[in-house]
Write an enzyme that holds these catalytic residues in place. Structure first.
Site, mmCIF file in Angstrom:
data_model
loop_
_atom_site.group_PDB
_atom_site.id
_atom_site.type_symbol
_atom_site.label_atom_id
_atom_site.label_comp_id
_atom_site.label_asym_id
_atom_site.label_seq_id
_atom_site.Cartn_x
_atom_site.Cartn_y
_atom_site.Cartn_z
ATOM 1 N N HIS A 1 1.374 -14.241 -4.208
ATOM 2 C CA HIS A 1 1.306 -13.117 -3.180
ATOM 3 C C HIS A 1 2.599 -12.777 -2.581
ATOM 4 C CE1 HIS A 1 -2.758 -14.349 -2.963
ATOM 5 N NE2 HIS A 1 -3.000 -13.208 -2.728
ATOM 6 N N LYS B 1 2.671 -12.724 3.247
ATOM 7 C CA LYS B 1 1.322 -13.526 3.491
ATOM 8 C C LYS B 1 1.506 -14.916 4.330
ATOM 9 C CE LYS B 1 -2.675 -14.965 1.156
ATOM 10 N NZ LYS B 1 -3.586 -14.424 2.081
HETATM 11 N N1 LIG Z 1 -10.723 -10.798 1.507
HETATM 12 C C1 LIG Z 1 -10.034 -10.043 0.840
HETATM 13 O O1 LIG Z 1 -10.583 -9.114 -0.147
HETATM 14 C C2 LIG Z 1 -8.737 -9.642 1.550
HETATM 15 C C3 LIG Z 1 -8.214 -10.483 2.447
HETATM 16 N N2 LIG Z 1 -7.135 -10.107 3.084
HETATM 17 C C4 LIG Z 1 -6.759 -10.906 4.231
HETATM 18 O O2 LIG Z 1 -6.649 -9.869 5.503
HETATM 19 C C5 LIG Z 1 -5.869 -10.342 6.439
HETATM 20 C C6 LIG Z 1 -4.824 -9.173 6.597
HETATM 21 O O3 LIG Z 1 -4.028 -9.060 5.757
HETATM 22 P P1 LIG Z 1 -2.979 -7.726 5.695
HETATM 23 O O4 LIG Z 1 -3.799 -6.484 6.234
HETATM 24 O O5 LIG Z 1 -2.086 -7.937 4.604
HETATM 25 O O6 LIG Z 1 -2.334 -8.297 7.283
HETATM 26 P P2 LIG Z 1 -1.487 -7.395 8.345
HETATM 27 O O7 LIG Z 1 -0.508 -8.480 9.156
HETATM 28 O O8 LIG Z 1 -0.783 -6.424 7.596
HETATM 29 O O9 LIG Z 1 -2.578 -6.887 9.123
HETATM 30 C C7 LIG Z 1 -3.430 -7.606 10.051
HETATM 31 C C8 LIG Z 1 -3.571 -6.544 11.407
HETATM 32 O O10 LIG Z 1 -4.238 -7.298 12.345
HETATM 33 C C9 LIG Z 1 -3.694 -6.872 13.753
HETATM 34 N N3 LIG Z 1 -4.415 -7.467 14.597
HETATM 35 C C10 LIG Z 1 -4.054 -9.052 14.848
HETATM 36 N N4 LIG Z 1 -4.778 -9.341 16.157
HETATM 37 C C11 LIG Z 1 -5.647 -8.393 16.474
HETATM 38 C C12 LIG Z 1 -6.460 -8.132 17.379
HETATM 39 N N5 LIG Z 1 -6.716 -9.157 18.228
HETATM 40 N N6 LIG Z 1 -7.163 -7.170 17.436
HETATM 41 C C13 LIG Z 1 -7.003 -6.098 16.700
HETATM 42 N N7 LIG Z 1 -6.169 -6.036 15.468
HETATM 43 C C14 LIG Z 1 -5.321 -7.181 15.487
HETATM 44 C C15 LIG Z 1 -2.405 -7.064 13.443
HETATM 45 O O11 LIG Z 1 -1.589 -6.565 14.458
HETATM 46 P P3 LIG Z 1 -0.296 -7.029 14.724
HETATM 47 O O12 LIG Z 1 0.750 -6.924 13.356
HETATM 48 O O13 LIG Z 1 0.421 -5.986 15.745
HETATM 49 O O14 LIG Z 1 -0.504 -8.373 15.229
HETATM 50 C C16 LIG Z 1 -2.323 -6.170 11.990
HETATM 51 O O15 LIG Z 1 -2.185 -4.932 12.239
HETATM 52 C C17 LIG Z 1 -5.357 -11.603 5.749
HETATM 53 O O16 LIG Z 1 -6.081 -12.693 6.381
HETATM 54 C C18 LIG Z 1 -5.408 -11.666 4.278
HETATM 55 O O17 LIG Z 1 -5.455 -12.917 3.827
HETATM 56 C C19 LIG Z 1 -6.046 -9.240 2.642
HETATM 57 C C20 LIG Z 1 -6.316 -8.553 1.520
HETATM 58 C C21 LIG Z 1 -7.837 -8.546 0.736
HETATM 59 O O1 LIG Z 2 -3.229 -11.416 1.861
HETATM 60 C C1 LIG Z 2 -3.107 -10.857 1.067
HETATM 61 O O2 LIG Z 2 -2.558 -9.929 0.732
HETATM 62 C C2 LIG Z 2 -4.367 -11.216 0.301
HETATM 63 N N1 LIG Z 2 -5.143 -12.080 0.856
HETATM 64 C C3 LIG Z 2 -6.670 -12.548 0.103
HETATM 65 C C4 LIG Z 2 -6.358 -14.095 -0.196
HETATM 66 O O3 LIG Z 2 -6.141 -14.765 0.724
HETATM 67 O O4 LIG Z 2 -6.895 -14.493 -1.259
HETATM 68 C C5 LIG Z 2 -6.907 -11.687 -1.022
HETATM 69 C C6 LIG Z 2 -5.824 -11.143 -1.627
HETATM 70 O O5 LIG Z 2 -5.539 -12.161 -2.745
HETATM 71 C C7 LIG Z 2 -4.838 -10.585 -1.130
#
Ligand SMILES: NC(=O)C1=CN([C@@H]2O[C@H](COP(=O)(O)OP(=O)(O)OC[C@H]3O[C@@H](n4cnc5c(N)ncnc54)[C@H](OP(=O)(O)O)[C@@H]3O)[C@@H](O)[C@H]2O)C=CC1
Ligand SMILES: O=C(O)C1=N[C@H](C(=O)O)C[C@H](O)C1
Length: 265
Positions: A154, A158
């Site tokens: 990744h 991450k």
């Molecule tokens: N299941 C799936 O298919 C996928 C899962 N994911 C998962 O999704 C999650 C997020 O990934 P990603 O978007 O890359 O991460 P980011 O860090 O870009 O986004 C997370 C966001 O959540 C915000 N946040 C944190 N705490 C709070 C709160 N209490 N209230 C509201 N917002 C909050 C953060 O704000 P701030 O940065 O200001 O703290 C940030 O904007 C990870 O766990 C990732 O592994 C990602 C892609 C696909």
């Molecule tokens: O953090 C990410 O970017 C992603 N998180 C998910 C994971 O932990 O598997 C899904 C995807 O691979 C992207």
């Protein structure tokens, strides 16, 4: 369906805003960020690179959930647990993409699912969930003389490892073998580890650059190897999966569901 996006300013948050704005039968009812975020007050559409949607980002999930049918949540574990409690109070759908949840977090989600309809998956794409079904079958067919290793790569930002997807694939492999992943999981190797223990399922984590998500499950036998892989090229596929999950869960009774349920795999 009225959908709230939490973590609106995140990599996935912006993708989710776009996916909701473009999906038929859905409207963006609110966009939430954490208290103190620079995104508060900005229009959610503009934030996501679209035209203004007339939905300002706020830090008030309680009011937002009360006026919504579902929440799309790709944030951090502590926030997800808090959102699941609010979704349970509001009796709405909670789609959880957040990874890195502890056993304690998962227990709290299970409790919230008595009142909320929760769909949780480490990966919302069709491809990965299909891959998991294949991994389960291959693990069952091959038997323990084939060693199972799961490799993932990744982007450099991450924060959790192994990825949620790697763990999902590990669970599928363990289920195929009729064992608990917790009993056979090896997530770190360093120094003089000794020989590999038969039956172990190993995880290797790579981080760097802008990689969206690469996963391979390797079945290594004596003199031959089978590798099943998935490469995600665009985060929009996770966002589209999350919207699909919300629409699927809308008429369902409270409970904890997975993408396997949503996709009928
Ligand atoms: N299941 C799936 O298919 C996928 C899962 N994911 C998962 O999704 C999650 C997020 O990934 P990603 O978007 O890359 O991460 P980011 O860090 O870009 O986004 C997370 C966001 O959540 C915000 N946040 C944190 N705490 C709070 C709160 N209490 N209230 C509201 N917002 C909050 C953060 O704000 P701030 O940065 O200001 O703290 C940030 O904007 C990870 O766990 C990732 O592994 C990602 C892609 C696909
Ligand atoms: O953090 C990410 O970017 C992603 N998180 C998910 C994971 O932990 O598997 C899904 C995807 O691979 C992207």
């Amino acid at each position: 369906m009225r959908l709230v996006v939490v973590g609106a300013d995140g990599r996935m948050g912006k993708m989710l805003i776009r996916a909701v704005a473009e999906a038929e039968g859905c409207t963006l009812s609110a966009a939430i960020e954490r208290e103190g975020s620079d995104a508060i007050g900005h229009d959610a559409g503009t934030l996501a690179g679209l035209h203004p949607l007339g939905v300002p980002v706020t830090d008030d999930p309680l009011t937002a959930f009360a006026a919504s049918d579902g929440v799309l949540d790709f944030t951090v574990p502590a926030a997800t647990v808090m959102f699941s409690e609010l979704a349970a109070q509001a009796r709405i759908v909670h789609v959880v993409g957040t990874t890195g949840l502890s056993e304690d977090d998962l227990a709290k989600l299970r409790a919230a699912a008595y009142h909320a309809r929760i769909v949780r998956s480490g990966n919302m794409s069709l491809g990965v969930n299909l891959l998991a079904a294949l991994v389960k079958r291959v693990a069952a067919a091959l038997g323990p003389e084939f060693d199972i290793e799961i490799a993932e790569m990744h982007h450099r930002m991450k924060v959790d490892a192994p990825s949620g997807t790697a763990l999902l694939l590990g669970e599928a492999a363990a289920a195929g073998r009729g064992v608990d992943l917790a009993d056979v999981r090896v997530s770190t190797r360093d120094g003089h580890t000794g020989a590999r223990k038969p039956g172990d399922i190993g995880f290797a984590t790579l981080r760097g650059g802008s990689v969206v998500g690469d996963h391979s499950v390797i079945f290594a036998g004596a003199g031959e190897r089978i590798t099943l892989s998935h490469h995600a090229e665009d985060r929009s596929l996770f966002a589209a999966g999350a919207v699909k999950a919300a629409l699927w869960a809308h008429p369902k009774p409270p409970g904890l569901y997975s993408m396997t349920d949503v996709l009928g795999l």
